[in-house]
Write a protein that holds these residues in place. Structure first.
Motif, PDB file in Angstrom:
ATOM      1  N   ALA A 188       7.483  -1.917   1.378  1.00 22.76           N
ATOM      2  CA  ALA A 188       7.104  -3.320   1.161  1.00 22.76           C
ATOM      3  C   ALA A 188       5.612  -3.508   0.906  1.00 22.76           C
ATOM      4  O   ALA A 188       5.192  -4.591   0.491  1.00 22.76           O
ATOM      5  N   CYS A 189       4.819  -2.476   1.138  1.00 22.33           N
ATOM      6  CA  CYS A 189       3.358  -2.619   1.069  1.00 22.33           C
ATOM      7  C   CYS A 189       2.856  -2.517  -0.376  1.00 22.33           C
ATOM      8  O   CYS A 189       3.096  -1.507  -1.043  1.00 22.33           O
ATOM      9  N   PRO A 190       2.128  -3.519  -0.860  1.00 21.78           N
ATOM     10  CA  PRO A 190       1.636  -3.443  -2.247  1.00 21.78           C
ATOM     11  C   PRO A 190       0.567  -2.377  -2.438  1.00 21.78           C
ATOM     12  O   PRO A 190       0.300  -1.966  -3.577  1.00 21.78           O
ATOM     13  N   GLN A 191      -0.064  -1.951  -1.364  1.00 18.84           N
ATOM     14  CA  GLN A 191      -1.110  -0.919  -1.469  1.00 18.84           C
ATOM     15  C   GLN A 191      -0.541   0.503  -1.397  1.00 18.84           C
ATOM     16  O   GLN A 191      -1.220   1.456  -1.739  1.00 18.84           O
ATOM     17  N   PHE A 192       0.653   0.638  -0.901  1.00 19.30           N
ATOM     18  CA  PHE A 192       1.287   1.961  -0.760  1.00 19.30           C
ATOM     19  C   PHE A 192       2.019   2.252  -2.065  1.00 19.30           C
ATOM     20  O   PHE A 192       3.090   1.716  -2.332  1.00 19.30           O
ATOM     21  N   ALA A 204      -3.675   9.204  -1.290  1.00 16.72           N
ATOM     22  CA  ALA A 204      -3.079   7.868  -1.472  1.00 16.72           C
ATOM     23  C   ALA A 204      -3.127   7.106  -0.149  1.00 16.72           C
ATOM     24  O   ALA A 204      -3.251   7.708   0.928  1.00 16.72           O
ATOM     25  N   PHE A 205      -3.024   5.767  -0.230  1.00 13.48           N
ATOM     26  CA  PHE A 205      -3.058   4.953   0.990  1.00 13.48           C
ATOM     27  C   PHE A 205      -2.014   5.451   1.983  1.00 13.48           C
ATOM     28  O   PHE A 205      -0.842   5.623   1.648  1.00 13.48           O
ATOM     29  N   ILE A 206      -2.439   5.615   3.204  1.00 13.86           N
ATOM     30  CA  ILE A 206      -1.611   6.249   4.225  1.00 13.86           C
ATOM     31  C   ILE A 206      -0.534   5.316   4.782  1.00 13.86           C
ATOM     32  O   ILE A 206       0.487   5.775   5.297  1.00 13.86           O
ATOM     33  N   ASP A 242      -8.160   0.836   2.580  1.00 13.38           N
ATOM     34  CA  ASP A 242      -7.257   0.560   1.453  1.00 13.38           C
ATOM     35  C   ASP A 242      -6.236  -0.527   1.782  1.00 13.38           C
ATOM     36  O   ASP A 242      -5.530  -1.003   0.894  1.00 13.38           O
ATOM     37  N   CYS A 243      -6.130  -0.889   3.056  1.00 11.99           N
ATOM     38  CA  CYS A 243      -5.184  -1.948   3.433  1.00 11.99           C
ATOM     39  C   CYS A 243      -5.698  -3.286   2.910  1.00 11.99           C
ATOM     40  O   CYS A 243      -6.840  -3.648   3.137  1.00 11.99           O
ATOM     41  N   GLY A 244      -4.840  -3.995   2.186  1.00 16.22           N
ATOM     42  CA  GLY A 244      -5.226  -5.290   1.617  1.00 16.22           C
ATOM     43  C   GLY A 244      -4.871  -6.463   2.498  1.00 16.22           C
ATOM     44  O   GLY A 244      -5.047  -7.615   2.114  1.00 16.22           O
ATOM     45  N   ASN A 245      -4.328  -6.203   3.676  1.00 12.70           N
ATOM     46  CA  ASN A 245      -3.983  -7.230   4.663  1.00 12.70           C
ATOM     47  C   ASN A 245      -2.950  -8.227   4.138  1.00 12.70           C
ATOM     48  O   ASN A 245      -2.951  -9.389   4.504  1.00 12.70           O
ATOM     49  N   ALA A 246      -2.027  -7.763   3.286  1.00 17.33           N
ATOM     50  CA  ALA A 246      -0.982  -8.644   2.777  1.00 17.33           C
ATOM     51  C   ALA A 246       0.071  -8.954   3.843  1.00 17.33           C
ATOM     52  O   ALA A 246       0.818  -9.918   3.724  1.00 17.33           O
ATOM     53  N   GLN A 247       0.175  -8.102   4.849  1.00 12.87           N
ATOM     54  CA  GLN A 247       1.065  -8.295   6.005  1.00 12.87           C
ATOM     55  C   GLN A 247       2.550  -8.198   5.668  1.00 12.87           C
ATOM     56  O   GLN A 247       3.387  -8.624   6.460  1.00 12.87           O
TER      57      GLN A 247
HETATM   58  S1  SF4 Z   1      -1.220  -5.311   5.861  1.00 11.67           S
HETATM   59 FE1  SF4 Z   1      -1.956  -3.434   4.881  1.00 11.67          FE
HETATM   60  S2  SF4 Z   1      -0.414  -1.922   5.379  1.00 11.67           S
HETATM   61 FE2  SF4 Z   1       0.533  -3.939   5.755  1.00 11.67          FE
HETATM   62  S3  SF4 Z   1       1.563  -4.458   3.825  1.00 11.67           S
HETATM   63 FE3  SF4 Z   1      -0.484  -5.307   3.735  1.00 11.67          FE
HETATM   64  S4  SF4 Z   1      -1.725  -3.761   2.668  1.00 11.67           S
HETATM   65 FE4  SF4 Z   1       0.157  -2.765   3.383  1.00 11.67          FE
END
Ligand code: SF4
Ligand code: SF4
Ligand code: FES
Length: 282
Positions: A188-192, A204-206, A242-247
């Motif tokens: 679900a993570c847009p950064q992963f 790559a983003f962990i 690298d976490c974009g905090n999209a949650q």
């Molecule tokens: S908060 Fe960070 S780890 Fe969680 S979905 Fe967003 S970018 Fe990914």
């Protein structure tokens, strides 16, 4: 474990090709098929008679026993992965009706309650495909190695009692420890992003899961010996910045692990660690 052994373990179908004894309706499964890595994908639809209490796995078992599409074409059995059948191992994770979740706990009465309803099944997209709904989750375990997500115990001799743990710490760590490496939070993570091999995985983003597991082991009385190494790894390429905090991660976690809280805790610890390292000249 793959499809054939899952069918034996669950035993929810009466015999090969037979419908469940109390089937009360027929639903359609629209399944994204792929014969192997690098092969093109295609969709196939199967009609499955279901009764109360059926789950996605028991329907896949019926399809495996009689792999004939709604057009009447005989095809290969659909392949998927499963193990515990009780939402503990994470192996059966797939995208069901557009939402990533475990297929063993996806009840048909909930997701397809009416005659003729359709359920779509797709493999997760952030992990290399093996076949059909089965993906290679090795990347998750490699990411755990990046943060040394273990308690270091050296030797086979008696080590004596470990450090005492507070009840508060145990309570926090318990929920973190329920992670089943299912991959939902990463899917679900847009950064992963999809990465096909170990070389790409290294930078790559962990993902939120490994960050949360670093928090778990950093809190452990013995595990904290590797705290600096874990924070160093998380401050490197593909780490916490690298976490974009999209949650998205915290919203899909089936174990309701407070992933964004873990990201915050590790982010603050990384800042303190960086300042301490700078002053100590490391
Ligand atoms: S908060 Fe960070 S780890 Fe969680 S979905 Fe967003 S970018 Fe990914
Ligand atoms: S943190 Fe939650 S969603 Fe992510 S792998 Fe663990 S159990 Fe699955
Ligand atoms: S088979 Fe283990 S979580 Fe579904």
């Amino acid at each position: 474990m793959t499809a054939s052994t899952a069918a034996t373990a669950n035993g929810t179908t009466s015999s090969a090709g037979n419908a469940p004894a109390q089937a009360d309706r027929t639903i359609n499964f629209r399944i994204k098929r792929c014969d192997g890595p690098g092969k093109p994908s295609r969709w196939e639809t199967f009609a499955v008679p279901v009764g109360r209490g059926a789950n996605v796995i028991s329907c896949l078992q019926q399809i495996a026993a009689r792999p004939v599409t709604t057009e009447g074409t005989r095809t290969t059995p659909v392949v998927w992965d499963a193990n515990c059948l009780e939402e503990v191992c994470g192996a059966c994770t797939m995208v069901i009706n557009g939402k990533v979740r475990q297929s063993c706990s996806a009840l048909i009465d909930t997701i397809a309650p009416r005659e003729g309803d359709t359920v779509s099944l797709e493999p997760m997209t952030k992990f290399p495909i093996i076949r059909d709904l089965w993906v290679d989750r090795a990347r998750i375990f490699d990411n755990l190695k990046r943060v040394k997500a273990w308690v270091p115990i050296d030797g086979t001799y008696a080590l004596g009692p470990g450090p005492r743990e507070s009840a508060d710490s145990q309570t926090t760590r318990y929920i973190l420890s329920t992670c089943m490496t299912c991959g939902c939070c990463m899917e679900a993570c847009p950064q992963f992003l999809i990465a096909e091999n170990e070389h790409e995985w290294e930078t790559a983003f962990i993902g939120a899961q490994a960050i949360s597991q670093a928090r778990l082991f950093n809190m452990h009385g013995t595990g904290k010996q590797l705290k600096g190494d874990r924070l160093d790894a998380l401050m490197g390429p593909g780490g916490i910045t690298d976490c974009g905090n999209a949650q998205n991660c915290v919203q899909v976690c089936p174990k309701e692990i407070p992933l964004t809280e873990s990201i915050g805790v590790i982010g603050r610890a990384a800042t303190v660690h960086a300042i301490a390292s700078w002053f100590s000249g490391r």
